[in-house]
Motif scaffolding. Structure first.
Motif, short mmCIF file in Angstrom:
data_model
loop_
_atom_site.label_atom_id
_atom_site.label_comp_id
_atom_site.label_asym_id
_atom_site.label_seq_id
_atom_site.Cartn_x
_atom_site.Cartn_y
_atom_site.Cartn_z
N LYS A 363 27.99 35.48 11.64
CA LYS A 363 28.75 36.32 10.71
C LYS A 363 29.05 35.60 9.40
O LYS A 363 28.97 36.18 8.32
CB LYS A 363 30.04 36.76 11.39
CG LYS A 363 30.98 37.54 10.51
CD LYS A 363 32.27 37.89 11.25
CE LYS A 363 33.25 38.66 10.38
NZ LYS A 363 33.75 37.94 9.21
N ASP A 364 29.40 34.30 9.50
CA ASP A 364 29.76 33.58 8.28
C ASP A 364 28.59 33.50 7.30
O ASP A 364 28.78 33.59 6.09
CB ASP A 364 30.22 32.16 8.62
CG ASP A 364 31.60 32.16 9.26
OD1 ASP A 364 32.40 33.08 8.93
OD2 ASP A 364 31.89 31.27 10.07
N ASP A 367 28.34 36.83 5.71
CA ASP A 367 29.48 37.01 4.80
C ASP A 367 29.28 36.22 3.50
O ASP A 367 29.61 36.70 2.41
CB ASP A 367 30.77 36.53 5.46
CG ASP A 367 31.30 37.56 6.46
OD1 ASP A 367 30.74 38.67 6.51
OD2 ASP A 367 32.27 37.24 7.18
N TYR A 368 28.76 35.02 3.64
CA TYR A 368 28.57 34.21 2.42
C TYR A 368 27.54 34.87 1.50
O TYR A 368 27.75 34.96 0.29
CB TYR A 368 28.13 32.79 2.77
CG TYR A 368 28.00 31.92 1.54
CD1 TYR A 368 29.14 31.52 0.85
CD2 TYR A 368 26.76 31.56 1.04
CE1 TYR A 368 29.05 30.76 -0.31
CE2 TYR A 368 26.65 30.80 -0.12
CZ TYR A 368 27.80 30.40 -0.78
OH TYR A 368 27.69 29.66 -1.93
N GLU A 571 38.95 34.46 6.89
CA GLU A 571 37.63 34.93 6.49
C GLU A 571 37.04 34.03 5.42
O GLU A 571 37.73 33.58 4.49
CB GLU A 571 37.73 36.36 5.93
CG GLU A 571 38.18 37.40 6.94
CD GLU A 571 37.12 37.67 8.00
OE1 GLU A 571 35.92 37.72 7.66
OE2 GLU A 571 37.49 37.81 9.19
N LEU A 572 35.74 33.81 5.55
CA LEU A 572 35.01 32.95 4.62
C LEU A 572 35.22 33.36 3.17
O LEU A 572 35.48 32.53 2.30
CB LEU A 572 33.52 32.97 4.97
CG LEU A 572 32.57 32.22 4.05
CD1 LEU A 572 31.42 31.62 4.85
CD2 LEU A 572 32.01 33.10 2.93
N ASP A 602 35.58 22.19 6.27
CA ASP A 602 35.52 23.63 6.56
C ASP A 602 34.39 23.88 7.56
O ASP A 602 33.34 23.23 7.52
CB ASP A 602 35.27 24.44 5.29
CG ASP A 602 35.57 25.92 5.51
OD1 ASP A 602 36.69 26.34 5.17
OD2 ASP A 602 34.70 26.64 6.06
N THR A 604 32.44 26.38 7.82
CA THR A 604 31.31 27.17 7.34
C THR A 604 30.64 26.45 6.17
O THR A 604 31.30 25.85 5.33
CB THR A 604 31.75 28.56 6.84
OG1 THR A 604 32.55 28.39 5.67
CG2 THR A 604 32.54 29.30 7.91
N ASN A 876 23.50 29.32 3.70
CA ASN A 876 24.09 29.87 4.91
C ASN A 876 23.33 29.41 6.13
O ASN A 876 22.16 29.71 6.29
CB ASN A 876 24.02 31.38 4.84
CG ASN A 876 22.63 31.84 4.49
OD1 ASN A 876 22.03 31.35 3.54
ND2 ASN A 876 22.09 32.74 5.25
#
Ligand SMILES: [Zn+2]
Length: 877
Positions: A363-364, A367-368, A571-572, A602, A604, A876
């Motif tokens: 998901k990250d 999202d990025y 959330e990222l 972090d 992510t 990512n």
């Protein structure tokens, strides 16, 4: 279709090839056939085409015999086909010789008596031609005697007519039989099933392919040549891959995830992969990144990355592969009726890339990408006023970043607002009802409402038929006595044209001493206030938690809250926002320390990359120390290379220059070394010349470091590099190295006519990317003595049609070096870009970049910095 700017070791001309395509789509010159914005009224329904092709390789000629089966739909005196630049030799109607006439792009077959609806005809056309586009020959020549031979086509948007007289608009569908006679040791790929391969005599074989499900003519494909095949399957459907013979070993490592993607998409959409097979052919010199021909995608061979580079680029070509695969449903099974609704193809394909990214990379990662895409879309200001569905293509292409990026984002929002189950129920219904049909946007809204009983008219009205996106100003105060947060939201976008005020469901998170709480509000007015409860003063207020809405927002917060948000937001996107905000606090050591910690800790990669970029923006001694201190923990190449790019901003720190020189010479990651090579050129470090020279002469996969060094010599600006660059620019050298060397050479010894002449000599080469490099290098060089060579080129008869506006643009540039007019096909000075704004500082753009309008919008910026371009470190993982 996916337009890729950057491939594995993609170089400037890769970009320029893309540029040329957008110029075509742009209709930038009267020579080009402008896309028809609205679907035609049809005189007939083309039902089946039997397409038999032979090829004259010496002449680069196609020799065709096509038999169309069609049914008349309206009273007519003639049957007209699209046919551009083809010599029609004979036409028969129901096996009887027929009268015909040709014009620039039509073949009109005259009927002996008027035909009525329902009448059926068989029309056989024999023809030949040397296609200017639509069908391309890639052949060995004296400088490249070992190139694998290839022939391939590219139909979208309206180029099939250059090698096949046909009905060339999406609003018709037909089945095909493709019969290809080629040298016996070649392979061929076309739509549908392989029926037979037979001996044709004379060292030739005839391959017969049959597609039994109808699709539009722009999706017809022919690939033939010296290819190697790899076989796989999904359920019982053959999944095949084709590479130029010398790169067969690269298929599995780059393409092996295809069956998993087919499986994911079939399950998510509730509609199984709809064709009889799925082939992907990787061809050289491809004019776009990828093309979703029905059951047989064609992709650029630069997607066949060197196995040693693949581990550095974990998500590799998955965006390309998943995009073209998604089109097999959205575009091929269900096809836009006209190009004004092309988002129904491209927006879905872009959205589905993110579905794969989320499933496979997490998901990250998805999202990025989404966070980045939103920032990038807002930077393309020319798109803002244009709705996604539009039919005025005069000033730009319909294949713009609204049809791709924005539309993909809109689908993401729709999923978020409807919920996953309802969203996919709507898509399933849309695909089932419209299977094998041509559609407009209203077919989608109707299907969603039928499947979910949710009216999405307002959503489509503002996001698809309306233009722009909300630009918001947000602030809050806390009332201790009422224990309330007063949140003020203003929509500051100008209401004009297709842009109005937006109606937005927004999730607001308030985090206080007792933890975070989520509130749902509806923003709909120009300015409004919301009172939300909070027992204690908030530590953090997130407006649109996780960025679920495409918007720009100015949210004034104090440093303390940004620091809290960088560390604590779940959330990222919210943490990445905080990194960007802290990167603006110049000389703030606390911000630098927090960003350094995020860079190291972090969980992510997206936030870590954002933090590295923000430290580069800060530019302080504290910031550079944080970057250096993070080097040992930033082991992933895609983070490490971004860290190096950020270090490249510290031009006055000798220790950093020395460090970057050392990393350019030696590092665990090729990607990082390439970034360092480019940084030391821009910083003009004392040993840069020697380090770059060593990299040119050293070994690396696919010459990855060699090409990075060759590009960097242009920014270094040391004339000592001239002999080496002249050598690497010459015919016979690796094509990508040449492109890099030509670009850098143009920036050195600007008064040296020999250099100008050398580059001008490349204008007549058959290799499209080299020609383009030369055209743009001459324009940027500013030596007006190149004008006659460029003007002579305009007159040559083997010029591919899309080069015309580019050449004209460069001539104009040389004639008016001080003109500030920005025109498509015209470059700004590279030097400024190379030494100032680095494109390599925005690799996320590079990585995701695929879209024509993006190129239109960012043309000048990108061309400026083209010499310094890095391959894409995917952010990512
Ligand atoms: Zn596409």
């Amino acid at each position: 279709m996916r337009i890729r700017v950057i491939g594995g070791t993609r170089k400037p001309a890769g970009f320029l090839a893309v540029l040329s395509l957008f110029l075509v789509l742009l209709g930038a010159t009267p020579l080009l056939h402008a896309d028809e914005p609205f679907a035609r009224s049809r005189d007939y329904d083309l039902e089946h085409s039997r397409i038999a092709l032979r090829f004259d390789l010496d002449q680069k000629k196609v020799i065709g015999d096509v038999t169309h089966t069609l049914t008349i739909l309206r009273d007519t005196q003639s049957i007209t086909f699209d046919s551009a630049g083809l010599q029609i030799q004979s036409v028969t109607l129901n096996k009887v010789a027929a009268t015909f006439e040709t014009s620039e792009d039509k073949l009109r077959v005259v009927l002996s008596k008027p035909a009525k609806p329902g009448e059926k005809f068989t029309v056989e056309i024999k023809y030949q031609g040397k296609p200017a586009k639509g069908l391309f020959f890639v052949l060995p020549d004296k400088d490249y005697p070992n190139r694998p031979r290839q022939i391939w086509t590219q139909g979208e948007s309206e180029d099939t007519r250059y090698y096949l007289p046909t009905y060339d608009y999406p609003n018709d569908r037909l089945t095909t039989e493709t019969i290809l006679t080629v040298p016996a040791d070649w392979l061929t790929v076309s739509n549908g099933k392989l029926i037979s391969v037979t001996d044709a005599g004379g060292g030739l074989k005839t391959w017969t392919w049959r597609e039994s499900q109808p699709s539009s003519t722009y999706l017809i494909t022919v690939v033939a040549g010296e290819f190697a095949e790899a076989k796989d399957s999904w359920r019982n459907i053959p999944v095949t891959y084709y590479a130029p013979k010398d790169r067969a070993d690269r298929l599995a490592v780059n393409y092996g995830r295809t069956p998993a993607m087919i499986d994911l998409f079939s399950r998510k959409l509730g509609v199984d992969y709809p064709w009889e097979k799925y082939a992907q052919s990787m061809v050289d010199d491809f004019v776009v990144g990828g093309m979703e021909n029905s059951s047989a995608t064609t992709n650029t061979s630069s997607s066949l990355r060197h196995p040693k580079l693949v581990p550095e680029l974990l998500d590799d070509e998955d965006p390309l592969i998943s995009h073209e695969l998604a089109h097999q449903w959205f575009g091929d099974l269900v096809t836009c009726k006209d190009w004004g609704h092309v988002w129904l193809n491209e927006g879905f394909a872009t959205f589905m890339e993110s579905v794969w990214t989320a499933a496979h990379f997490g998901k990250d990662a998805a999202d990025y990408n989404r966070w980045e895409t939103s920032r990038r879309w807002f930077s393309m200001t020319g798109l803002y006023a244009k709705p996604i569905v539009r039919h005025d293509f005069d000033d730009s292409s319909e294949f713009d970043a609204n049809a791709y990026d924005k539309a993909g984002w809109v689908l993401y929002m729709l999923r978020h607002q409807l919920g996953e189950d309802a969203f996919y129920a709507g898509l399933k219904h849309y695909l089932e009802v419209n299977r094998g049909k041509n559609v407009v946007t209203a077919d989608l809204t109707k299907a969603i409402e039928e499947a979910t009983h949710t009216n999405v008219d307002r959503f489509f009205s503002q996001w698809i038929y309306g233009a722009g996106a909300p630009k918001l100003e947000v602030s809050y105060t806390y009332d201790e006595t009422k224990k309330q947060v007063a949140l003020t939201v203003k929509q500051t976008q100008k209401r004009e044209g297709y842009v109005g005020f937006f109606h937005l469901p927004v999730e607001v998170e308030i985090a206080n001493a007792s933890g975070p709480k989520l509130y749902n509000i509806i923003v709909s007015k120009e300015s409004e206030s919301f009172s939300l409860p909070s027992e204690t003063a908030p530590r953090m207020v997130l407006f649109d938690k996780g960025t679920q809405i495409l918007k720009s927002v100015e949210f004034k917060k104090d440093k303390k809250e940004w620091l809290y948000q960088l560390k604590n937001a779940s959330e990222l996107a919210d943490r990445a926002d905080a990194a960007v905000a802290l990167g603006k606090l110049k000389n703030d050591d606390e911000a630098a320390a927090a960003l350094g910690e995020a860079l190291r800790t972090d969980n992510t990669d997206g936030v870590r990359i954002s933090a590295a970029g923000a430290l580069g923006e800060l530019g302080s001694a504290a910031a550079s120390k944080q970057l250096l201190d993070s080097l040992s923990s930033a082991t992933q190449p895609w983070v490490r290379s971004r860290l190096v790019v950020a270090l490249g901003k510290f031009k006055d720190e000798p220790a950093i220059k020395a460090k970057l020189e050392a990393m350019a010479r030696e590092d665990s990651s090729y990607l990082t070394r390439a970034a360092a090579l480019q940084a030391i050129g821009r910083m003009k470090t004392s040993n840069a010349f020697d380090v770059l020279t060593a990299a040119v002469n050293g070994d690396s996969p696919d010459g990855f470091l060699r090409d990075a060094a060759l590009r960097s010599f242009g920014s270094l600006g040391d004339d000592k590099a001239v002999p080496l660059l002249r050598d690497w620019a010459a015919p016979g050298k690796n094509m990508e190295a040449r492109e890099a060397a030509i670009g850098s050479l143009a920036r050195l010894q600007k008064d040296n006519k020999e250099i100008t002449n050398q580059i001008a000599a490349y204008l007549s080469e058959p290799h499209f990317p080299i020609r383009l490099s030369a055209i743009f290098a001459l324009g940027s060089r500013g030596d007006a003595s190149a004008i006659p060579a460029l003007e002579a080129l305009l007159k040559s008869n083997d010029l591919s049609i899309e080069m015309v506006p580019m050449i004209k643009g460069q001539i104009e540039r040389l004639k008016n070096p001080n003109a500030k007019v920005k025109r498509y096909g015209q470059m700004e000075e590279e030097e400024e870009g190379a030494d100032g704004e680095e494109a390599s500082a925005k690799p996320a753009e590079d990585q995701r970049l695929s879209h024509l309008e993006q190129l239109v919008q960012e043309m000048n910026e990108r061309l400026k910095s083209i010499e310094t371009r890095l391959p894409p470190p995917p952010p990512n993982k």
